[in-house]
Design a protein around this motif. Structure first.
Motif, PDB file in Angstrom:
ATOM      1  N   GLY A 219       7.565   6.628  10.703  1.00 46.03           N
ATOM      2  CA  GLY A 219       7.093   7.359   9.519  1.00 46.03           C
ATOM      3  C   GLY A 219       8.089   7.208   8.389  1.00 46.03           C
ATOM      4  O   GLY A 219       9.293   7.088   8.637  1.00 46.03           O
ATOM      5  N   SER A 220       7.586   7.230   7.149  1.00 47.15           N
ATOM      6  CA  SER A 220       8.439   6.940   5.988  1.00 47.15           C
ATOM      7  C   SER A 220       9.579   7.936   5.829  1.00 47.15           C
ATOM      8  O   SER A 220      10.641   7.586   5.346  1.00 47.15           O
ATOM      9  CB  SER A 220       7.598   6.933   4.715  1.00 47.15           C
TER      10      SER A 220
ATOM     11  N   ARG B 127      10.399   3.373   0.520  1.00 48.25           N
ATOM     12  CA  ARG B 127       9.249   4.232   0.828  1.00 48.25           C
ATOM     13  C   ARG B 127       9.727   5.528   1.485  1.00 48.25           C
ATOM     14  O   ARG B 127       8.923   6.334   1.953  1.00 48.25           O
ATOM     15  CB  ARG B 127       8.229   3.485   1.695  1.00 48.25           C
TER      16      ARG B 127
ATOM     17  N   GLY C  85       0.807  -1.227   0.000  1.00 51.43           N
ATOM     18  CA  GLY C  85       0.000   0.000   0.000  1.00 51.43           C
ATOM     19  C   GLY C  85       0.834   1.269   0.000  1.00 51.43           C
ATOM     20  O   GLY C  85       0.345   2.344  -0.352  1.00 51.43           O
ATOM     21  N   TYR C  86       2.105   1.176   0.405  1.00 51.16           N
ATOM     22  CA  TYR C  86       2.995   2.342   0.337  1.00 51.16           C
ATOM     23  C   TYR C  86       3.452   2.551  -1.102  1.00 51.16           C
ATOM     24  O   TYR C  86       3.215   1.715  -1.970  1.00 51.16           O
ATOM     25  CB  TYR C  86       4.220   2.138   1.235  1.00 51.16           C
ATOM     26  N   HIS C  87       4.130   3.665  -1.316  1.00 55.82           N
ATOM     27  CA  HIS C  87       4.692   3.957  -2.635  1.00 55.82           C
ATOM     28  C   HIS C  87       6.213   3.946  -2.577  1.00 55.82           C
ATOM     29  O   HIS C  87       6.800   4.377  -1.584  1.00 55.82           O
ATOM     30  CB  HIS C  87       4.210   5.331  -3.126  1.00 55.82           C
TER      31      HIS C  87
ATOM     32  N   TYR D 137      -1.199  10.612  -1.718  1.00 54.99           N
ATOM     33  CA  TYR D 137      -0.767   9.333  -2.301  1.00 54.99           C
ATOM     34  C   TYR D 137      -1.972   8.564  -2.846  1.00 54.99           C
ATOM     35  O   TYR D 137      -1.884   7.900  -3.885  1.00 54.99           O
ATOM     36  CB  TYR D 137      -0.008   8.494  -1.275  1.00 54.99           C
TER      37      TYR D 137
ATOM     38  N   LEU E 250       9.705   5.510  -3.962  1.00 52.37           N
ATOM     39  CA  LEU E 250      10.080   6.837  -4.454  1.00 52.37           C
ATOM     40  C   LEU E 250      11.592   6.967  -4.565  1.00 52.37           C
ATOM     41  O   LEU E 250      12.349   6.194  -3.964  1.00 52.37           O
ATOM     42  CB  LEU E 250       9.509   7.917  -3.525  1.00 52.37           C
TER      43      LEU E 250
ATOM     44  N   THR F 279      -1.029  13.747   3.642  1.00 56.94           N
ATOM     45  CA  THR F 279      -0.099  12.915   2.850  1.00 56.94           C
ATOM     46  C   THR F 279      -0.812  11.674   2.321  1.00 56.94           C
ATOM     47  O   THR F 279      -0.657  11.313   1.142  1.00 56.94           O
ATOM     48  CB  THR F 279       1.102  12.499   3.729  1.00 56.94           C
ATOM     49  N   ALA F 280      -1.593  11.029   3.185  1.00 55.65           N
ATOM     50  CA  ALA F 280      -2.288   9.801   2.775  1.00 55.65           C
ATOM     51  C   ALA F 280      -3.258  10.114   1.631  1.00 55.65           C
ATOM     52  O   ALA F 280      -3.370   9.348   0.668  1.00 55.65           O
ATOM     53  CB  ALA F 280      -3.033   9.205   3.960  1.00 55.65           C
TER      54      ALA F 280
END
Ligand code: C5P
Length: 304
Positions: free
Chosen positions: A148-149, A165, A39-41, A198, A43, A194-195
């Motif tokens: 946190g990312s 991430r 579910g994260y991205h 994304y 980058l 942020t959520a």
């Protein structure tokens, strides 16, 4: 014997109160490359901490952890990353103590300036000093990333390249290309989650930059001698600009009227523009406030 000496050293190093500077950051380059199975991205980003930020004062309190903040909009319950960091620190180190955290908030919320993440890292650093626990940098990075990312970047005090991430961090090979550069930060009255940003990217599907292209873009800048201006990129702008049209409208005006290319920082809503040392900011700040209203946040800073 040796154990006793080590203990005394740890005790002597331990202090009762510490104050940590908790810097803001900007993303000069942010290429979100795709959505992951978790579910994260993923980058590829270049981010730099600033000489502008919050302040976190931490005082030992054996009774437990408390948090207060001069900004009433900041939640001071268990949802705040400072308290989450404190609990993570206690669990990781086995430290039985507690502390009162006093946060002086200057970084706006929901801005893409990393305020919450930076506060979490400031809390970890402070507790490490206070407890004499001496968590290694690697362990601090692991705990920070679990919070946190983009927390881990705040452990470096230098411009960094972020991957994964956001938790895979490498100091930029030549920090002098960015360090000391002057920026103007500016943010409208509204915040961006942020959520949400994304989530919009995932829904739009059209904004991702494939990882190999992101790396090529970064390498092209890294191998040359181009100024920081040519590094600027952010493919989260599409999602934000589609909904929050006050952002592209003002950025267009700044380009037309001042010849300045401003960018969104992270997922926004704060923007930034790189400035020459002789640039007079008064008319620029006035134009920003004219367009976004007097409550707009405008702040000068330098990359550190
Ligand atoms: O890691 P952090 O809690 O800061 O992320 C907030 C939210 O932003 C995540 O829940 C996720 O939806 C999104 N995010 C993402 N990919 C990243 C970082 C954040 O999708 N690399």
């Amino acid at each position: 014997m040796r154990g006793n000496r080590d203990f005394r050293h740890a005790f002597l190093r331990a202090v009762n109160t510490v104050t940590e500077f908790s810097p803001a950051k900007i993303n000069l380059f942010l290429a979100v490359t795709g959505r992951r199975a978790d579910g994260y991205h993923d980058l590829v980003s270049v981010a730099a901490p600033l000489d502008f930020g919050d302040e976190l004062t931490v005082q030992v309190n054996p009774a437990g952890f408390t948090l207060s903040c001069d900004n009433p909009e900041v939640p001071v319950d268990g949802n705040n990353l400072v308290l989450k960091a404190a609990h993570a620190f206690a669990v990781t180190t086995g430290w039985q103590g507690g502390a009162d955290f006093k946060l002086t908030k200057r970084i706006p919320l929901g801005a893409g300036l990393g305020g919450g993440s930076s506060n979490a890292v400031a809390a970890l650093r402070a507790l490490n000093r206070i407890s004499g626990a001496q968590l290694t940098t690697a362990k601090l990075a692991e705990v920070a990333s679990s919070l946190g990312s983009d927390c881990a970047l705040f452990l470096k005090n230098a411009p960094v390249i972020m991957r994964g991430r956001g938790e895979r961090i490498e100091v930029l090979p030549d920090v002098s290309r960015l360090r000391g550069r002057r920026v103007l930060l500016f943010k409208p009255g509204f915040a961006i989650s942020t959520a949400w940003a994304y989530g919009r990217m995932a829904a739009r599907q059209t904004d991702y930059l494939p990882a190999d292209q992101a790396e090529q873009k970064l390498a092209a800048w890294g191998q040359g001698e181009a100024p920081a201006e040519q590094l600027l990129f952010n493919n989260m702008e599409g999602a934000a600009f589609e909904k929050f049209i006050a952002l592209p409208v003002l950025l267009g005006k700044l380009l037309n009227e001042f010849g300045l290319r401003a960018r969104l920082s992270g997922s926004g809503s704060a923007c930034f523009v790189l400035l020459g040392d002789d640039f007079v900011t008064v008319p620029l700040a006035a134009r920003i406030r004219e367009c976004w209203g007097p409550a707009a946040f405008v702040q000068e800073a330098r990359l550190t």
